[in-house]
Design an enzyme around this catalytic site. Structure first.
Site: not given
Ligand code: PMP
Length: 297
Positions: A149, A31
């Protein structure tokens, strides 16, 4: 409320996914979450690129191209008339017989959901949030690469439960080598002697899109940034700490475990630069034409 499900935007109460979906049975899927500012999805191309990367890392073929996914996202936003929102796009392996074999699932399930964005309280940005170092270790990179993810978020949920027990907002996980990795939904930064430090991707983290932009903005500002392997003691000895993600943007941290931080200088500066970047991005997209996927008035 409307959601996009496998090619159509439908009322949320009519949108159902099978109990045989391998996303439900095994967490087999991926996702993305995105933030919408004034009707425009920020860094949409980057999020979709990461979605396709996650899919490819689990051998999942997303059943449509990026342009179709963009339309799906904007169709969902239009159906809900949201201008400032949070968007979640999910692609699961799809419906199939019980059993791990992905070949049991001929059609992936594609869902887009959005909800109106509830901003974090201004007080959090002013004074910072409390975080803890979790006992739960981040998934071993060689076992499940955190760059995927994936729908299987139990690793992060276990750390989140620890944070909740200690009345903290976020839990920072170490990797199995006791080096800082990341939060349950965020990346972590700390500052010392004017230098910005953050765990490198090699520590086993998701390479957050916000993290990438914050590093770029800091460098553009002439700030030295060091990505590397750091311990929790390094974090404790920092002068300032903040976390980043798509919805929080740049969020200052007031305490890590029992160590408190009163300095918010870097977080304040980088959030200001981040917001400036958001504004420029939104205006650029709007300048591209009067009608981006029909969302403009
Ligand atoms: N680490 C994890 C485990 C996350 O779930 C997220 C959120 N997507 C992030 C880091 C930060 O990623 P982003 O800046 O792309 O939202």
């Amino acid at each position: 409320m409307h959601v996009y499900l496998n090619g159509r935007v439908v009322p949320a109460k009519e949108a159902s996914v099978s109990v045989y979906d391998h996303g439900f049975l095994y967490g087999d899927g991926i996702y993305e979450t995105m933030r919408v500012y004034d009707g425009v999805v920020f860094k949409l191309d980057e999020h979709l690129r990461r979605l396709y990367r996650s899919a490819s890392l689990i051998g999942l073929t997303v059943p449509c191209d990026a342009d179709r996914l963009k339309i799906a996202i904007y169709e969902t936003l239009i159906a809900n008339a949201f201008r400032n929102a949070y968007v979640r796009m999910t692609v699961s392996r799809g419906r199939g017989a019980i059993g791990l074999d992905p070949d049991f699932c001929p059609e992936p399930t594609v869902v887009v959901m959005c909800q109106e964005l509830k901003e974090y309280p201004a007080e959090y940005y002013k004074n910072g949030i409390r975080v803890i170092i979790a006992e739960t270790k981040r998934n071993l990179r060689e076992a499940i690469d955190p760059r995927i993810k994936s729908l299987n978020f139990l690793n992060n949920i276990l750390a989140k439960i620890e944070a909740k027990k200690k009345e903290a907002h976020e839990a920072i996980m170490l990797n199995v080598n006791k080096k800082l990795a990341e939060g349950t939904i965020s990346n972590i930064f700390f500052c010392k002697d004017g230098i910005l430090f953050t765990p490198s991707v090699a520590c086993g983290i998701l390479d957050g899109i916000t993290r990438g932009l914050v590093i770029e903005l800091a460098k553009r500002e002439g700030i030295q940034v060091k990505e590397g392997r750091f311990t929790k003691e390094d974090l404790y000895s920092g002068e300032e700490v903040f976390v980043t993600n798509t919805t929080m943007e740049v969020m200052p941290v007031s305490a890590v475990d029992s160590i408190t931080y009163s300095v918010r200088q870097f977080a304040r500066l980088l959030r200001k630069l981040y917001r400036r970047e958001v504004d420029a991005y939104i205006s650029n997209i709007k300048a591209e034409g009067p009608s981006l996927w029909g969302l403009e008035e």
